[in-house]
Scaffold this motif. Structure first.
Motif, PDB file in Angstrom:
ATOM      1  N   THR A  30     -14.306  -0.968  15.212  1.00 59.44           N
ATOM      2  CA  THR A  30     -12.940  -1.341  15.576  1.00 59.44           C
ATOM      3  C   THR A  30     -12.500  -2.588  14.828  1.00 59.44           C
ATOM      4  N   ARG A  31     -13.416  -3.239  14.153  1.00 58.35           N
ATOM      5  CA  ARG A  31     -13.118  -4.486  13.452  1.00 58.35           C
ATOM      6  C   ARG A  31     -12.131  -4.261  12.322  1.00 58.35           C
ATOM      7  N   ASP A  32     -11.119  -5.102  12.279  1.00 65.52           N
ATOM      8  CA  ASP A  32     -10.130  -5.070  11.203  1.00 65.52           C
ATOM      9  C   ASP A  32      -9.993  -6.490  10.690  1.00 65.52           C
ATOM     10  N   ARG A  33     -10.221  -6.682   9.420  1.00 59.23           N
ATOM     11  CA  ARG A  33     -10.187  -8.034   8.855  1.00 59.23           C
ATOM     12  C   ARG A  33      -8.807  -8.420   8.327  1.00 59.23           C
ATOM     13  N   GLY A  34      -7.828  -7.573   8.561  1.00 56.79           N
ATOM     14  CA  GLY A  34      -6.467  -7.891   8.137  1.00 56.79           C
ATOM     15  C   GLY A  34      -5.969  -6.922   7.087  1.00 56.79           C
ATOM     16  N   PRO A  35      -4.656  -6.882   6.889  1.00 59.76           N
ATOM     17  CA  PRO A  35      -4.074  -5.896   5.976  1.00 59.76           C
ATOM     18  C   PRO A  35      -4.371  -6.178   4.508  1.00 59.76           C
ATOM     19  N   MET A  36      -4.285  -5.093   3.749  1.00 64.37           N
ATOM     20  CA  MET A  36      -4.458  -5.148   2.300  1.00 64.37           C
ATOM     21  C   MET A  36      -3.212  -4.532   1.671  1.00 64.37           C
ATOM     22  N   LYS A  37      -2.765  -5.106   0.583  1.00 62.36           N
ATOM     23  CA  LYS A  37      -1.647  -4.534  -0.165  1.00 62.36           C
ATOM     24  C   LYS A  37      -2.111  -4.330  -1.603  1.00 62.36           C
ATOM     25  N   ALA A  38      -2.082  -3.082  -2.052  1.00 54.41           N
ATOM     26  CA  ALA A  38      -2.528  -2.750  -3.399  1.00 54.41           C
ATOM     27  C   ALA A  38      -1.382  -2.909  -4.386  1.00 54.41           C
ATOM     28  N   ALA A  39      -1.651  -3.614  -5.473  1.00 55.08           N
ATOM     29  CA  ALA A  39      -0.683  -3.739  -6.555  1.00 55.08           C
ATOM     30  C   ALA A  39      -0.878  -2.623  -7.581  1.00 55.08           C
ATOM     31  N   GLU A  40      -2.116  -2.087  -7.622  1.00 53.72           N
ATOM     32  CA  GLU A  40      -2.470  -1.033  -8.581  1.00 53.72           C
ATOM     33  C   GLU A  40      -3.681  -0.300  -8.011  1.00 53.72           C
ATOM     34  N   THR A  41      -3.755   1.023  -8.193  1.00 48.86           N
ATOM     35  CA  THR A  41      -4.918   1.785  -7.748  1.00 48.86           C
ATOM     36  C   THR A  41      -5.327   2.788  -8.822  1.00 48.86           C
ATOM     37  N   TRP A  42      -6.612   3.160  -8.810  1.00 47.66           N
ATOM     38  CA  TRP A  42      -7.131   4.178  -9.703  1.00 47.66           C
ATOM     39  C   TRP A  42      -8.387   4.775  -9.083  1.00 47.66           C
ATOM     40  N   THR A  54      -5.557  -5.914  -5.630  1.00 52.14           N
ATOM     41  CA  THR A  54      -4.708  -6.276  -4.500  1.00 52.14           C
ATOM     42  C   THR A  54      -3.806  -7.466  -4.803  1.00 52.14           C
ATOM     43  N   SER A  55      -2.735  -7.552  -4.033  1.00 58.07           N
ATOM     44  CA  SER A  55      -1.934  -8.773  -3.995  1.00 58.07           C
ATOM     45  C   SER A  55      -2.170  -9.484  -2.656  1.00 58.07           C
ATOM     46  N   HIS A  56      -2.610  -8.714  -1.634  1.00 56.71           N
ATOM     47  CA  HIS A  56      -2.994  -9.255  -0.325  1.00 56.71           C
ATOM     48  C   HIS A  56      -4.296  -8.587   0.088  1.00 56.71           C
ATOM     49  N   PHE A  57      -5.228  -9.382   0.606  1.00 56.29           N
ATOM     50  CA  PHE A  57      -6.528  -8.855   0.996  1.00 56.29           C
ATOM     51  C   PHE A  57      -7.015  -9.602   2.225  1.00 56.29           C
ATOM     52  N   PHE A  58      -7.506  -8.855   3.208  1.00 55.85           N
ATOM     53  CA  PHE A  58      -7.937  -9.427   4.488  1.00 55.85           C
ATOM     54  C   PHE A  58      -6.850 -10.302   5.097  1.00 55.85           C
ATOM     55  N   GLY A  59      -5.596  -9.895   4.926  1.00 58.56           N
ATOM     56  CA  GLY A  59      -4.479 -10.587   5.546  1.00 58.56           C
ATOM     57  C   GLY A  59      -3.991 -11.818   4.819  1.00 58.56           C
ATOM     58  N   HIS A  60      -4.500 -12.090   3.622  1.00 62.29           N
ATOM     59  CA  HIS A  60      -4.100 -13.281   2.863  1.00 62.29           C
ATOM     60  C   HIS A  60      -3.616 -12.874   1.478  1.00 62.29           C
ATOM     61  N   GLU A  61      -2.741 -13.669   0.913  1.00 62.85           N
ATOM     62  CA  GLU A  61      -2.327 -13.435  -0.458  1.00 62.85           C
ATOM     63  C   GLU A  61      -3.526 -13.727  -1.342  1.00 62.85           C
ATOM     64  N   LYS A  62      -4.113 -12.651  -1.885  1.00 58.10           N
ATOM     65  CA  LYS A  62      -5.351 -12.794  -2.649  1.00 58.10           C
ATOM     66  C   LYS A  62      -5.495 -11.608  -3.579  1.00 58.10           C
ATOM     67  N   GLU A  63      -5.812 -11.878  -4.825  1.00 55.60           N
ATOM     68  CA  GLU A  63      -6.033 -10.818  -5.798  1.00 55.60           C
ATOM     69  C   GLU A  63      -7.532 -10.575  -5.931  1.00 55.60           C
ATOM     70  N   VAL A  64      -7.944  -9.368  -5.574  1.00 55.30           N
ATOM     71  CA  VAL A  64      -9.329  -8.940  -5.741  1.00 55.30           C
ATOM     72  C   VAL A  64      -9.315  -7.513  -6.266  1.00 55.30           C
ATOM     73  N   LEU A  65     -10.457  -7.068  -6.737  1.00 56.63           N
ATOM     74  CA  LEU A  65     -10.670  -5.653  -7.028  1.00 56.63           C
ATOM     75  C   LEU A  65     -11.549  -5.126  -5.913  1.00 56.63           C
ATOM     76  N   VAL A  66     -11.143  -4.017  -5.299  1.00 61.76           N
ATOM     77  CA  VAL A  66     -11.873  -3.482  -4.151  1.00 61.76           C
ATOM     78  C   VAL A  66     -11.998  -1.973  -4.275  1.00 61.76           C
ATOM     79  N   ALA A  67     -13.202  -1.459  -3.959  1.00 65.25           N
ATOM     80  CA  ALA A  67     -13.472  -0.023  -3.991  1.00 65.25           C
ATOM     81  C   ALA A  67     -13.818   0.451  -2.597  1.00 65.25           C
ATOM     82  N   HIS A  68     -13.295   1.622  -2.221  1.00 59.51           N
ATOM     83  CA  HIS A  68     -13.593   2.266  -0.943  1.00 59.51           C
ATOM     84  C   HIS A  68     -14.120   3.668  -1.232  1.00 59.51           C
TER      85      HIS A  68
END
Length: 138
Positions: free
Chosen positions: A63-75, A89-103
Motif C-alpha cells: 500500500t506504500r506510495d512514495r508520491g507521484p511521478m510525472k514522466a517527461a519522456e518514456t520508452w 521524470t520531471s517529478h519523482f516521489f512527489g518532488h520536482e526531480k529528474e531521474v531515469l526510472v524503469a518499471h
C-alpha cells in the motif's frame, strides 16, 4: 577497477565501476490484500561523486506510495525476459526531480514488481545497465 555482478532478489546485475553499496534492506509492509503482508526489498549504490543507483523489488501488493511521478519522456526496453518502461521524470516521489526510472515485472512464478532508478542522467548508460540484467533461476 572492474564492474561487479551482484544478485538483488531475483536479478543478476552488472554494475558500473566505482559504485559502493549504501543500503540493503528487506521490510514487510502492509498490503492491499488483507492478511497478506507485502515484502519490499531495497538496495542502493553510490559513486564518489554522489550519483546513485536504486533498486526496489516487491513481493505482493504494497500500500506504500512514495508520491507521484510525472514522466517527461518514456520508452520501452528489455530487462532480461521482461518488457520494461523507462521514463525520464520531471517529478519523482512527489518532488520536482529528474531521474531515469524503469518499471517491470519479473517472470513467473514469483512475478515480483521491480523499479530501478538512477540520478545518473545518461540514457545510453542506463539502457545498457538494464539490458545487462538477467533473472536468476530462483
Amino acid at each position: 577497477m572492474t564492474s561487479s555482478t551482484p544478485t538483488f532478489v531475483d536479478l543478476v546485475l552488472t554494475l558500473p565501476t566505482g559504485l559502493t553499496l549504501q543500503a540493503d534492506t528487506r521490510e514487510e509492509v502492509s498490503s492491499l490484500i488483507p492478511g497478506s503482508p507485502a515484502v519490499e526489498h531495497f538496495r542502493s549504490y553510490q559513486d564518489a561523486s554522489g550519483q546513485g543507483l536504486y533498486f526496489f523489488a516487491w513481493e505482493g501488493t504494497p500500500t506504500r506510495d512514495r508520491g507521484p511521478m510525472k514522466a517527461a519522456e518514456t520508452w520501452k526496453v528489455q530487462v532480461g525476459s521482461a518488457d520494461a518502461t523507462v521514463s525520464r521524470t520531471s517529478h519523482f516521489f512527489g518532488h520536482e526531480k529528474e531521474v531515469l526510472v524503469a518499471h517491470f515485472e519479473g517472470p513467473p512464478p514469483a512475478r515480483r514488481r521491480h523499479m530501478i532508478y538512477t540520478t545518473r542522467l545518461d540514457r545510453a548508460a542506463f539502457d545498457a545497465l538494464l539490458a545487462a540484467i538477467r533473472f536468476s533461476p530462483k
